[in-house]
Motif scaffolding. Structure first.
Motif, PDB file in Angstrom:
ATOM      1  N   VAL A   1       0.851  -1.185   0.000  1.00  0.00           N
ATOM      2  CA  VAL A   1       0.000   0.000   0.000  1.00  0.00           C
ATOM      3  C   VAL A   1       0.890   1.239   0.000  1.00  0.00           C
ATOM      4  O   VAL A   1       1.782   1.363   0.833  1.00  0.00           O
ATOM      5  N   LEU A   2       0.652   2.130  -0.934  1.00  0.00           N
ATOM      6  CA  LEU A   2       1.333   3.418  -0.977  1.00  0.00           C
ATOM      7  C   LEU A   2       0.383   4.434  -0.349  1.00  0.00           C
ATOM      8  O   LEU A   2      -0.764   4.569  -0.785  1.00  0.00           O
ATOM      9  N   MET A   3       0.867   5.103   0.690  1.00  0.00           N
ATOM     10  CA  MET A   3       0.017   6.037   1.432  1.00  0.00           C
ATOM     11  C   MET A   3       0.656   7.415   1.481  1.00  0.00           C
ATOM     12  O   MET A   3       1.877   7.544   1.416  1.00  0.00           O
ATOM     13  N   ARG A   4      -0.186   8.430   1.613  1.00  0.00           N
ATOM     14  CA  ARG A   4       0.277   9.814   1.716  1.00  0.00           C
ATOM     15  C   ARG A   4      -0.258  10.397   3.024  1.00  0.00           C
ATOM     16  O   ARG A   4      -1.431  10.219   3.352  1.00  0.00           O
ATOM     17  N   ARG A   5       0.629  11.078   3.745  1.00  0.00           N
ATOM     18  CA  ARG A   5       0.198  11.737   4.977  1.00  0.00           C
ATOM     19  C   ARG A   5      -0.756  12.864   4.599  1.00  0.00           C
ATOM     20  O   ARG A   5      -0.477  13.669   3.722  1.00  0.00           O
ATOM     21  N   GLN A   6      -1.894  12.882   5.258  1.00  0.00           N
ATOM     22  CA  GLN A   6      -2.892  13.907   4.991  1.00  0.00           C
ATOM     23  C   GLN A   6      -3.522  14.324   6.319  1.00  0.00           C
ATOM     24  O   GLN A   6      -4.207  13.522   6.957  1.00  0.00           O
ATOM     25  N   GLY A   7      -3.272  15.548   6.717  1.00  0.00           N
ATOM     26  CA  GLY A   7      -3.778  16.020   8.001  1.00  0.00           C
ATOM     27  C   GLY A   7      -3.200  15.195   9.137  1.00  0.00           C
ATOM     28  O   GLY A   7      -1.993  15.010   9.230  1.00  0.00           O
ATOM     29  N   ASN A   8      -4.065  14.654   9.982  1.00  0.00           N
ATOM     30  CA  ASN A   8      -3.641  13.833  11.121  1.00  0.00           C
ATOM     31  C   ASN A   8      -3.582  12.349  10.776  1.00  0.00           C
ATOM     32  O   ASN A   8      -3.328  11.529  11.649  1.00  0.00           O
ATOM     33  N   GLY A   9      -3.827  11.999   9.532  1.00  0.00           N
ATOM     34  CA  GLY A   9      -3.852  10.589   9.164  1.00  0.00           C
ATOM     35  C   GLY A   9      -3.164  10.335   7.838  1.00  0.00           C
ATOM     36  O   GLY A   9      -2.275  11.086   7.429  1.00  0.00           O
ATOM     37  N   PHE A  10      -3.596   9.276   7.175  1.00  0.00           N
ATOM     38  CA  PHE A  10      -3.011   8.886   5.901  1.00  0.00           C
ATOM     39  C   PHE A  10      -4.115   8.569   4.905  1.00  0.00           C
ATOM     40  O   PHE A  10      -5.191   8.119   5.280  1.00  0.00           O
ATOM     41  N   GLN A  11      -3.815   8.790   3.636  1.00  0.00           N
ATOM     42  CA  GLN A  11      -4.729   8.471   2.545  1.00  0.00           C
ATOM     43  C   GLN A  11      -4.065   7.431   1.658  1.00  0.00           C
ATOM     44  O   GLN A  11      -2.876   7.545   1.330  1.00  0.00           O
ATOM     45  N   VAL A  12      -4.816   6.404   1.274  1.00  0.00           N
ATOM     46  CA  VAL A  12      -4.298   5.397   0.347  1.00  0.00           C
ATOM     47  C   VAL A  12      -4.215   6.013  -1.043  1.00  0.00           C
ATOM     48  O   VAL A  12      -5.195   6.557  -1.554  1.00  0.00           O
ATOM     49  N   VAL A  13      -3.033   5.932  -1.643  1.00  0.00           N
ATOM     50  CA  VAL A  13      -2.799   6.462  -2.981  1.00  0.00           C
ATOM     51  C   VAL A  13      -2.911   5.340  -4.011  1.00  0.00           C
ATOM     52  O   VAL A  13      -3.513   5.492  -5.059  1.00  0.00           O
ATOM     53  N   ASP A  14      -2.330   4.199  -3.690  1.00  0.00           N
ATOM     54  CA  ASP A  14      -2.332   3.051  -4.596  1.00  0.00           C
ATOM     55  C   ASP A  14      -2.067   1.795  -3.777  1.00  0.00           C
ATOM     56  O   ASP A  14      -1.540   1.869  -2.672  1.00  0.00           O
ATOM     57  N   TYR A  15      -2.431   0.654  -4.325  1.00  0.00           N
ATOM     58  CA  TYR A  15      -2.163  -0.606  -3.638  1.00  0.00           C
ATOM     59  C   TYR A  15      -2.096  -1.737  -4.655  1.00  0.00           C
ATOM     60  O   TYR A  15      -2.562  -1.607  -5.787  1.00  0.00           O
TER      61      TYR A  15
END
Length: 74
Positions: free
Chosen positions: A34-48
């Motif tokens: 899973v490729l994730m991006r830090r967004q605010g206080n959490g993370f968003q999945v970018v690709d998997y």
């Protein structure tokens, strides 16, 4: 990158998933990436990718403009 587990901590039975045929034909690995991006206080999945059989992250270097050092030790 990780090996998925069942909620009880046991290994996933791939034969009970939509990937059963690929697993039976040795056409996948037992990993999930899973490729994730830090967004605010959490993370968003970018690709998997589920069950990669090659160095799938290498495609992410060009697609997302990432440095290779993110995926290699040292």
């Amino acid at each position: 990158m990780a090996e998925p587990l069942q909620p009880n901590g046991k290994k996933l039975n791939w034969y009970s998933t939509p990937y059963a045929n690929d697993w039976a034909n040795d056409a996948m690995s037992n990993l999930v990436m899973v490729l994730m991006r830090r967004q605010g206080n959490g993370f968003q999945v970018v690709d998997y990718v589920i069950g990669p059989t090659d160095v799938h992250w290498y495609n992410w270097i060009d697609r997302y403009g990432l440095p290779e050092r993110l995926f290699t030790p040292g």
